[in-house]
Every structure is written in structure tokens, then in C-alpha cells.
Design a protein around this motif. Structure first.
Motif, PDB file in Angstrom:
ATOM      1  N   SER A  67       0.817  -1.209   0.000  1.00  0.00           N
ATOM      2  CA  SER A  67       0.000   0.000   0.000  1.00  0.00           C
ATOM      3  C   SER A  67       0.852   1.260   0.000  1.00  0.00           C
ATOM      4  CB  SER A  67      -0.927   0.022   1.228  1.00  0.00           C
ATOM      5  OG  SER A  67      -1.830  -1.059   1.196  1.00  0.00           O
ATOM      6  N   PHE A  68       2.132   1.107   0.380  1.00  0.00           N
ATOM      7  CA  PHE A  68       3.031   2.255   0.412  1.00  0.00           C
ATOM      8  C   PHE A  68       3.985   2.279  -0.778  1.00  0.00           C
ATOM      9  CE2 PHE A  68       1.789   2.155   4.879  1.00  0.00           C
ATOM     10  CZ  PHE A  68       1.615   3.502   5.145  1.00  0.00           C
ATOM     11  N   THR A  69       3.666   1.535  -1.833  1.00  0.00           N
ATOM     12  CA  THR A  69       4.522   1.550  -3.012  1.00  0.00           C
ATOM     13  C   THR A  69       4.521   2.912  -3.693  1.00  0.00           C
ATOM     14  OG1 THR A  69       2.654   0.655  -4.302  1.00  0.00           O
ATOM     15  CG2 THR A  69       4.301  -0.908  -3.492  1.00  0.00           C
ATOM     16  N   PHE A  70       3.488   3.734  -3.393  1.00  0.00           N
ATOM     17  CA  PHE A  70       3.455   5.075  -3.979  1.00  0.00           C
ATOM     18  C   PHE A  70       4.635   5.916  -3.512  1.00  0.00           C
ATOM     19  CE2 PHE A  70       1.555   5.646   0.121  1.00  0.00           C
ATOM     20  CZ  PHE A  70       1.823   6.951   0.491  1.00  0.00           C
ATOM     21  N   LEU A  71       5.296   5.527  -2.387  1.00  0.00           N
ATOM     22  CA  LEU A  71       6.465   6.249  -1.915  1.00  0.00           C
ATOM     23  C   LEU A  71       7.687   5.990  -2.781  1.00  0.00           C
ATOM     24  CD1 LEU A  71       6.103   5.617   1.928  1.00  0.00           C
ATOM     25  CD2 LEU A  71       5.596   7.725   0.691  1.00  0.00           C
ATOM     26  N   GLY A  72       7.621   4.913  -3.567  1.00  0.00           N
ATOM     27  CA  GLY A  72       8.728   4.587  -4.451  1.00  0.00           C
ATOM     28  C   GLY A  72       9.858   3.883  -3.710  1.00  0.00           C
ATOM     29  N   SER A  73      10.792   3.348  -4.462  1.00  0.00           N
ATOM     30  CA  SER A  73      11.970   2.705  -3.886  1.00  0.00           C
ATOM     31  C   SER A  73      13.194   3.533  -4.227  1.00  0.00           C
ATOM     32  CB  SER A  73      12.125   1.277  -4.436  1.00  0.00           C
ATOM     33  OG  SER A  73      12.254   1.308  -5.844  1.00  0.00           O
ATOM     34  N   ASN A  74      14.123   3.602  -3.287  1.00  0.00           N
ATOM     35  CA  ASN A  74      15.350   4.373  -3.480  1.00  0.00           C
ATOM     36  C   ASN A  74      15.028   5.862  -3.669  1.00  0.00           C
ATOM     37  OD1 ASN A  74      18.106   3.869  -3.378  1.00  0.00           O
ATOM     38  ND2 ASN A  74      18.344   4.092  -5.580  1.00  0.00           N
ATOM     39  N   VAL A  75      14.033   6.344  -2.927  1.00  0.00           N
ATOM     40  CA  VAL A  75      13.565   7.724  -3.086  1.00  0.00           C
ATOM     41  C   VAL A  75      13.660   8.464  -1.750  1.00  0.00           C
ATOM     42  CG1 VAL A  75      11.576   9.188  -3.607  1.00  0.00           C
ATOM     43  CG2 VAL A  75      12.016   7.161  -4.986  1.00  0.00           C
ATOM     44  N   ILE A  76      14.128   9.702  -1.809  1.00  0.00           N
ATOM     45  CA  ILE A  76      14.138  10.603  -0.653  1.00  0.00           C
ATOM     46  C   ILE A  76      13.194  11.766  -0.953  1.00  0.00           C
ATOM     47  CG2 ILE A  76      15.524  12.138   0.802  1.00  0.00           C
ATOM     48  CD1 ILE A  76      17.963  10.516   0.105  1.00  0.00           C
ATOM     49  N   THR A  77      12.340  12.106  -0.003  1.00  0.00           N
ATOM     50  CA  THR A  77      11.463  13.266  -0.179  1.00  0.00           C
ATOM     51  C   THR A  77      11.834  14.343   0.839  1.00  0.00           C
ATOM     52  OG1 THR A  77       9.790  12.309   1.304  1.00  0.00           O
ATOM     53  CG2 THR A  77       9.552  11.892  -1.068  1.00  0.00           C
ATOM     54  N   VAL A  78      11.739  15.581   0.412  1.00  0.00           N
ATOM     55  CA  VAL A  78      12.028  16.730   1.275  1.00  0.00           C
ATOM     56  C   VAL A  78      10.699  17.267   1.787  1.00  0.00           C
ATOM     57  CG1 VAL A  78      13.097  19.000   1.445  1.00  0.00           C
ATOM     58  CG2 VAL A  78      14.070  17.278  -0.096  1.00  0.00           C
ATOM     59  N   ASN A  79      10.543  17.283   3.115  1.00  0.00           N
ATOM     60  CA  ASN A  79       9.310  17.758   3.753  1.00  0.00           C
ATOM     61  C   ASN A  79       9.649  18.595   4.969  1.00  0.00           C
ATOM     62  OD1 ASN A  79       8.869  14.585   2.976  1.00  0.00           O
ATOM     63  ND2 ASN A  79       7.205  15.861   2.207  1.00  0.00           N
ATOM     64  N   ARG A  80       8.630  19.178   5.565  1.00  0.00           N
ATOM     65  CA  ARG A  80       8.839  19.910   6.827  1.00  0.00           C
ATOM     66  C   ARG A  80       8.911  18.959   8.010  1.00  0.00           C
ATOM     67  NH1 ARG A  80       4.872  24.305   8.305  1.00  0.00           N
ATOM     68  NH2 ARG A  80       3.294  22.833   7.540  1.00  0.00           N
ATOM     69  N   PHE A  81       8.170  17.849   7.927  1.00  0.00           N
ATOM     70  CA  PHE A  81       8.084  16.930   9.055  1.00  0.00           C
ATOM     71  C   PHE A  81       8.633  15.563   8.664  1.00  0.00           C
ATOM     72  CE2 PHE A  81       4.615  19.966   9.376  1.00  0.00           C
ATOM     73  CZ  PHE A  81       4.775  20.454  10.664  1.00  0.00           C
ATOM     74  N   GLN A  82       9.030  14.812   9.667  1.00  0.00           N
ATOM     75  CA  GLN A  82       9.465  13.442   9.445  1.00  0.00           C
ATOM     76  C   GLN A  82       8.259  12.531   9.329  1.00  0.00           C
ATOM     77  OE1 GLN A  82      12.024  12.509  12.735  1.00  0.00           O
ATOM     78  NE2 GLN A  82      13.764  13.652  11.933  1.00  0.00           N
ATOM     79  N   PHE A  83       8.371  11.511   8.458  1.00  0.00           N
ATOM     80  CA  PHE A  83       7.309  10.520   8.337  1.00  0.00           C
ATOM     81  C   PHE A  83       7.144   9.766   9.647  1.00  0.00           C
ATOM     82  CE2 PHE A  83       7.861   9.957   3.473  1.00  0.00           C
ATOM     83  CZ  PHE A  83       7.129  11.111   3.276  1.00  0.00           C
TER      84      PHE A  83
END
Length: 424
Positions: A67-83
């Protein structure tokens, strides 16, 4: 030389042991079927408990992670908060952090040398309409052209946006199968128009169907995608508006994405003008963070499964030991005859030990078969799968129970005096 070692004898002895043990195990089952079944019930329940828990945990973990495959593999996202934040994570402290900007995306896209691709996107929940039909709860995402290089976007039909469509902010869209079936029940979706907040969009593609998951919000079946420029015409992106994401895909040879992460931190600090003594005003999130957290949760559940099944296995072990003690008592005379005919102690020992293992395996196989029958039960989006690993684990535990439960009775049988045993 009569006393010379003949390796062929080992095979003959082993086969003889197996055959004798299997024959006596079958006799034990037939002679007192009720007693044997009740004794093996503990092993069956124990193996069923452990393997059922492991099967449920593995299936549930696989379903959640998919269900979390939308996050992708080998991917870093820049956000204000930590997951994923720890117990000391001061979430309140980061509300004042700045939002990602489109200029930062362009800067990172140009500067990062260890990145495979960099993308920029923003999302919002909305309602899409076509004629008298509408679909609520649509996850609408505005994307840049490089979005397809960061995330896998398999299409059932149609195509992805062209670079010209993205740069000119054309009103074109890619939608999920649920939205397509709701808005256009008759089919022929490509080329049709739908409305988003009153603006018309031409459908150029349909996402490949993913099916229902435990977290339907992540499913592409209920998603729609449009160019980022078109998205900004409908929604305000930035401070006090929708929070955009910058996603960076690392190279396959960058194990753990260490190189791209260090480069990203340095580049983003420079772009935001942070001094060396100042802490980062952004969070870097990896899909592995969530996956590791999910894995640790299910490790605890698996440990609980061991505890639950362990008590049943303990009872089952006593049941096997009881059968073996009774078997030794009933066959004392036969043991004496075998020893008087030249049977060695190890032959008697392994004969009873193998018998204990066979009996335990019967209970274990029964427990595994019960778990296998449960995999045919429909549980909605959760599909139970009995893996080969769990089958081997169940058989291994059963064998271990047989060895532990049968070692004492087998040792007593091997040490019997042949004369006294024949008189019994």
C-alpha cells in the motif's frame, strides 16, 4: 577383512531404522487411536498457532507495504516533518519551517550529481465530474515532467504527459480505473473531458489497476494527475496553502542513498542560506523509514505468536513423551529379543527417536494443513498466503519437538538389559 568399515552398511542401517520406526509409529496409531490423537493434538494446535500467526503477519505486512509503493523505492522526499518520529520528536517545533518551493526544485535538479532524477509535486483531495456523474475523494496531484523518472507509473491505456504539455500547463489528465468507471460507465474514456473545480480537462491516460488495499488513499485507482502548472491554477501552493514535495531518486549503485543524501543536505542548506551552526529546517524522509517501522511492529507480533504457540507446543511435547514411554513399556520384550539377536544400543535409541519424530511430524502436518485450508477464506483485500518458508518452519519445529520429547524414552529403551527385558 571382516572388521573393515563398509560405508554401504550405513545406508542399509538407516533405511532399516526408518522402516522399523515408521512401522512401529503406525502400530502405535492403530493400537490406541484415541489416545494417540489426543496426545498429538497439542502438537497440532501448537504448530497451527505459530504458523497461522506467521502466515497472517507475513500476509498483512506484505499487504501494508504494498500500500506504500506510492512512496517509491530508493527515493528521498524533502518535507517539513518526518514521516516517522520518535518519542522525543518535537513536532510542534517544525511548524515554522519553510515550505518547499519550485525554485528549490529547479536548483536541486541542476546541482545534484548523485541523483537519478528530481521531481516536484503537490496534492489535494477533490471532486471530479463528467456530465451527471461525479467521484468524491479523488487524490489529485500536480506533477512536473520528471515525476515519471522518480516514481513508477504503469498505465493501462493512453500515455504520460509530454514535456510541452507540462511546460505550457495544459488541461490534460491521467485518471485511475475507479474514477474512469464511475465517470464513464460505457467505456471509451480516452479523449473525453471531465471537470475539476469547474475547469475542463481532457483525459489522455488511465493508470493500471492496483486493486483495493488496506490504505486506499495510496491507490492509483482513485487518483488523478495533471501538470503542476494546471494544479496551481486550481489551488494555492505554498505557505498557508498546500504543502508541495520534492522527491529525489538515488542511483542504484548508491547503497543506502548515502552519497545523494549528503549532497542533498549540503545543496539545500546552501539554497536556504543556513549557517554552519544552524540546524536543518527541513526533513529528509525515505520509504525505508516506514518499511522498517512496519517491520519492527510485526516482529513484536511474531514474538507474541511464539509465546502463544509455545504453550501449546509444550503440552504437545508432553503428549509425545507420554506416547513414547508407553511404547517403551509395551515393547520391552521385543527390545530384549532385538538386543539378544545383536541389535546395538544406537539402533534401539534411533528406532524410538525416529518414531517420536514421525509422530510429531504427523501432528505438525495436520496443523499446517489447517492453516493451508484457512488461506481459501476470503478476507476482503487481505490475501492469506502460506509461504514455503513457514511450511519448512512448521516441519522443523515438529521435528525438534519429536527429538526433545523422545530422547529420554529412547535412551531408557537403549539402556535396557536384554535378559531383564525378555523376562518382562
Amino acid at each position: 577383512m571382516p572388521n573393515s568399515f563398509n560405508p554401504n552398511n550405513l545406508g542399509v542401517v538407516f533405511l532399516k531404522l526408518v522402516w522399523e520406526s515408521l512401522r512401529f509409529a503406525m502400530q502405535a496409531l492403530k493400537s490406541n487411536l484415541t489416545r494417540t490423537i489426543l496426545s498429538l493434538l497439542g502438537v497440532t494446535v501448537g504448530i497451527f498457532s505459530i504458523i497461522a500467526v506467521f502466515t497472517l503477519v507475513d500476509s498483512l505486512e506484505k499487504n501494508i507495504k504494498s500500500s506504500f509503493t506510492f512512496l517509491g523505492s530508493n527515493v528521498i522526499t524533502v518535507n517539513r516533518f518526518q514521516f516517522v518520529g520518535g518519542p522525543d520528536y518535537p513536532w510542534w517545533k517544525y511548524f515554522r519551517r519553510p515550505y518547499n518551493t519550485y525554485s528549490e526544485y529547479l536548483f536541486l535538479k541542476d546541482k545534484l550529481r548523485n541523483a537519478e532524477a528530481v521531481s516536484f509535486s503537490a496534492s489535494a483531495n477533490t471532486i471530479v465530474q463528467a456530465g451527471s456523474n461525479s467521484y468524491k475523494g479523488t487524490n489529485l496531484t500536480g506533477v512536473t515532467y520528471t515525476y515519471q523518472d522518480v516514481y513508477d507509473l504503469p498505465l493501462q491505456s493512453g500515455r504520460f504527459f509530454t514535456e510541452m504539455e507540462i511546460n505550457s500547463s495544459r488541461n490534460v489528465a491521467i485518471i485511475g480505473t475507479k474514477i474512469a468507471n464511475t465517470l464513464f460507465p460505457s467505456g471509451n474514456v480516452l479523449g473525453k473531458e471531465m471537470k475539476i473545480k469547474g475547469a475542463k480537462f481532457t483525459i489522455i491516460g488511465i493508470f493500471e489497476e492496483e486493486g483495493e488495499g488496506l490504505f486506499e488513499i495510496a491507490s492509483k485507482d482513485m487518483a488523478a494527475m495533471i501538470p503542476y502548472g494546471s494544479f496551481t491554477k486550481l489551488y494555492y501552493v505554498g505557505k498557508n496553502g498546500i504543502e508541495p514535495d520534492i522527491a529525489i531518486k538515488g542511483r542504484d549503485d548508491d547503497i543506502g542513498m548515502v552519497a545523494v543524501e549528503n549532497e542533498l543536505i549540503g545543496a539545500l542548506r546552501a539554497k536556504r542560506g543556513l549557517k554552519p551552526t544552524e540546524e536543518e529546517n527541513f526533513a529528509l524522509n525515505k520509504s525505508e523509514f516506514i518499511m522498517n517501522t512496519i517491520g519492527s511492529i510485526f516482529d513484536v507480533i511474531s514474538a507474541a505468536g511464539w509465546v502463544i504457540g509455545g504453550f501449546s507446543i509444550l503440552v504437545g511435547g508432553f503428549g509425545i513423551a507420554n506416547i513414547m514411554f508407553v511404547s517403551v513399556k509395551e515393547r520391552t520384550n521385543i527390545i530384549g529379543i532385538q538386543k539378544s539377536l545383536g541389535a546395538k544400543n544406537y539402533f534401539i535409541l534411533f528406532q524410538f527417536l525416529f518414531e517420536a519424530v514421525f509422530l510429531s511430524l504427523i501432528g505438525g502436518v495436520a496443523g499446517i494443513l489447517i492453516v493451508f485450508s484457512l488461506t481459501f477464506i476470503q478476507l476482503g483485500s487481505l490475501e492469506l498466503i502460506l509461504s514455503f518458508k513457514n511450511i519448512v518452519l512448521g516441519l522443523g519445529i515438529s521435528s525438534a519437538i519429536g527429538i526433545v520429547s523422545g530422547i529420554v524414552p529412547a535412551t531408557l529403551a537403549a539402556r535396557l538389559d536384554p535378559v531383564e527385558a525378555i523376562r518382562a
